[in-house]
Write a protein that holds these residues in place. Sequence first.
Motif, PDB file in Angstrom:
ATOM      1  N   ASN A  68       0.831  -1.215   0.000  1.00 39.46           N
ATOM      2  CA  ASN A  68       0.000   0.000   0.000  1.00 39.46           C
ATOM      3  C   ASN A  68       0.860   1.258   0.000  1.00 39.46           C
ATOM      4  O   ASN A  68       0.559   2.238  -0.678  1.00 39.46           O
ATOM      5  CB  ASN A  68      -0.925  -0.006   1.220  1.00 39.46           C
ATOM      6  CG  ASN A  68      -1.974  -1.105   1.132  1.00 39.46           C
ATOM      7  OD1 ASN A  68      -2.325  -1.545   0.033  1.00 39.46           O
ATOM      8  ND2 ASN A  68      -2.466  -1.560   2.268  1.00 39.46           N
ATOM      9  N   LYS A  69       1.987   1.241   0.763  1.00 41.41           N
ATOM     10  CA  LYS A  69       2.866   2.405   0.789  1.00 41.41           C
ATOM     11  C   LYS A  69       3.495   2.660  -0.576  1.00 41.41           C
ATOM     12  O   LYS A  69       3.593   3.792  -1.036  1.00 41.41           O
ATOM     13  CB  LYS A  69       3.959   2.201   1.840  1.00 41.41           C
ATOM     14  CG  LYS A  69       3.451   2.292   3.270  1.00 41.41           C
ATOM     15  CD  LYS A  69       4.603   2.117   4.253  1.00 41.41           C
ATOM     16  CE  LYS A  69       4.103   2.216   5.699  1.00 41.41           C
ATOM     17  NZ  LYS A  69       5.204   2.037   6.672  1.00 41.41           N
ATOM     18  N   LYS A  70       3.928   1.567  -1.232  1.00 38.65           N
ATOM     19  CA  LYS A  70       4.547   1.732  -2.554  1.00 38.65           C
ATOM     20  C   LYS A  70       3.538   2.265  -3.566  1.00 38.65           C
ATOM     21  O   LYS A  70       3.853   3.107  -4.400  1.00 38.65           O
ATOM     22  CB  LYS A  70       5.125   0.400  -3.030  1.00 38.65           C
ATOM     23  CG  LYS A  70       6.374  -0.011  -2.263  1.00 38.65           C
ATOM     24  CD  LYS A  70       7.039  -1.208  -2.906  1.00 38.65           C
ATOM     25  CE  LYS A  70       8.337  -1.551  -2.196  1.00 38.65           C
ATOM     26  NZ  LYS A  70       9.016  -2.709  -2.815  1.00 38.65           N
ATOM     27  N   LYS A  71       2.304   1.759  -3.498  1.00 39.80           N
ATOM     28  CA  LYS A  71       1.284   2.259  -4.411  1.00 39.80           C
ATOM     29  C   LYS A  71       1.024   3.737  -4.176  1.00 39.80           C
ATOM     30  O   LYS A  71       0.828   4.509  -5.117  1.00 39.80           O
ATOM     31  CB  LYS A  71      -0.008   1.453  -4.224  1.00 39.80           C
ATOM     32  CG  LYS A  71       0.078   0.029  -4.755  1.00 39.80           C
ATOM     33  CD  LYS A  71      -1.234  -0.707  -4.562  1.00 39.80           C
ATOM     34  CE  LYS A  71      -1.149  -2.153  -5.096  1.00 39.80           C
ATOM     35  NZ  LYS A  71      -2.416  -2.877  -4.894  1.00 39.80           N
ATOM     36  N   ARG A 130       3.936   5.729  -5.691  1.00 39.19           N
ATOM     37  CA  ARG A 130       3.821   5.791  -7.155  1.00 39.19           C
ATOM     38  C   ARG A 130       2.740   6.760  -7.573  1.00 39.19           C
ATOM     39  O   ARG A 130       2.893   7.527  -8.533  1.00 39.19           O
ATOM     40  CB  ARG A 130       3.524   4.399  -7.707  1.00 39.19           C
ATOM     41  CG  ARG A 130       4.686   3.417  -7.581  1.00 39.19           C
ATOM     42  CD  ARG A 130       4.299   2.038  -8.074  1.00 39.19           C
ATOM     43  NE  ARG A 130       5.381   1.078  -7.904  1.00 39.19           N
ATOM     44  CZ  ARG A 130       5.264  -0.217  -8.156  1.00 39.19           C
ATOM     45  NH1 ARG A 130       4.102  -0.709  -8.582  1.00 39.19           N
ATOM     46  NH2 ARG A 130       6.298  -1.031  -7.976  1.00 39.19           N
ATOM     47  N   SER A 131       1.647   6.752  -6.874  1.00 39.96           N
ATOM     48  CA  SER A 131       0.557   7.666  -7.201  1.00 39.96           C
ATOM     49  C   SER A 131       0.987   9.114  -7.012  1.00 39.96           C
ATOM     50  O   SER A 131       0.676   9.986  -7.846  1.00 39.96           O
ATOM     51  CB  SER A 131      -0.660   7.346  -6.327  1.00 39.96           C
ATOM     52  OG  SER A 131      -1.708   8.235  -6.588  1.00 39.96           O
ATOM     53  N   CYS A 132       1.733   9.385  -5.930  1.00 40.10           N
ATOM     54  CA  CYS A 132       2.222  10.744  -5.688  1.00 40.10           C
ATOM     55  C   CYS A 132       3.196  11.182  -6.779  1.00 40.10           C
ATOM     56  O   CYS A 132       3.143  12.322  -7.259  1.00 40.10           O
ATOM     57  CB  CYS A 132       2.890  10.821  -4.321  1.00 40.10           C
ATOM     58  SG  CYS A 132       1.746  10.648  -2.933  1.00 40.10           S
ATOM     59  N   CYS A 133       4.094  10.271  -7.186  1.00 45.66           N
ATOM     60  CA  CYS A 133       5.060  10.595  -8.246  1.00 45.66           C
ATOM     61  C   CYS A 133       4.350  10.909  -9.553  1.00 45.66           C
ATOM     62  O   CYS A 133       4.701  11.870 -10.255  1.00 45.66           O
ATOM     63  CB  CYS A 133       6.045   9.448  -8.433  1.00 45.66           C
ATOM     64  SG  CYS A 133       7.184   9.215  -7.053  1.00 45.66           S
ATOM     65  N   ARG A 134       3.358  10.111  -9.894  1.00 42.32           N
ATOM     66  CA  ARG A 134       2.610  10.361 -11.134  1.00 42.32           C
ATOM     67  C   ARG A 134       1.891  11.689 -11.069  1.00 42.32           C
ATOM     68  O   ARG A 134       1.859  12.453 -12.051  1.00 42.32           O
ATOM     69  CB  ARG A 134       1.617   9.225 -11.367  1.00 42.32           C
ATOM     70  CG  ARG A 134       2.271   7.897 -11.739  1.00 42.32           C
ATOM     71  CD  ARG A 134       1.242   6.791 -11.863  1.00 42.32           C
ATOM     72  NE  ARG A 134       1.864   5.510 -12.160  1.00 42.32           N
ATOM     73  CZ  ARG A 134       1.207   4.359 -12.215  1.00 42.32           C
ATOM     74  NH1 ARG A 134      -0.104   4.338 -11.988  1.00 42.32           N
ATOM     75  NH2 ARG A 134       1.853   3.233 -12.489  1.00 42.32           N
ATOM     76  N   THR A 135       1.310  12.001  -9.916  1.00 42.49           N
ATOM     77  CA  THR A 135       0.599  13.268  -9.764  1.00 42.49           C
ATOM     78  C   THR A 135       1.562  14.445  -9.920  1.00 42.49           C
ATOM     79  O   THR A 135       1.251  15.435 -10.599  1.00 42.49           O
ATOM     80  CB  THR A 135      -0.088  13.330  -8.395  1.00 42.49           C
ATOM     81  OG1 THR A 135      -0.968  12.212  -8.256  1.00 42.49           O
ATOM     82  CG2 THR A 135      -0.872  14.618  -8.254  1.00 42.49           C
TER      83      THR A 135
END
Length: 257
Positions: free
Chosen positions: A49-52, A55-60
């Motif tokens: 969950n932390k990695k997801k 990744r979501s923050c990086c994409r944003t």
Amino acid sequence: MTEPPVQTVLQKPPGYRDPDAPVQKPLPKPPQRQSIPPSMYPKNKNKNNKKKTRRSCCRTCCCCFCIFILVLILLISAAGAIFYLWFDPKIPVFHFRSFQVPQFNVTIKSDGTYLDTKTVARVEVKNPNQKLGLYYGDMHVVVKVGEGEDETELGRSTVLAFSQGKRNVTSLNVETEGKKLQVADGVGPRLKSGFKNRGLAVKVDVRTRVGVKVEGWKIGMVGVNVRCGDTSLKGLQGGEMPKCAINLLKWCLVIHH
């Protein structure tokens, strides 16, 4: 009455096995559990969950950065279009007005051919803009004569930086001097002959930078190369005033007051 005979039961010796008894198969051994390497153990759900989330923050962040760059490019393009339409900027115009050679001596010696020269060139710079002023960096001037293999540099000079108002014309006097300039043995006599009959081609190369002035603000700086001439001494003395060719080089953005 006679009693029945008493039957005696013989005891079986230890370890005796009845051949008529059914043979029992041994029970199978339970399967041994194979050891799993640590890398094959299932990962913790919290770590996934932390990695997801990362990744979501990086994409944003990447999406926001790309949108910002796109908006910035659009704003700069719009500002440039408005500036161009409103001010209608034009590049300066250079004219070769005159060229004098007070000294032109070709000396042939045993160790080579030498040239001593003095030149005075007058170049006119015009600002054709009605709403914009122009400013120039130092002008580096090179004077040449001849064509092809006979092209020879006579001297160099520098004109200090200056500014122009709207619809302004500035005349520049450029003086050069060359002493004991060595030239090829075959070139020297041809230059001397061309100078005598006034058929010698004259060229003036100017390298400088030009910027724009708007209400006291200096905006932008672009390098330019200017070539004036490719005209004979006879044509210049007869009143011919050729227009100079100008080539734009790399932009160097500078904004200051």
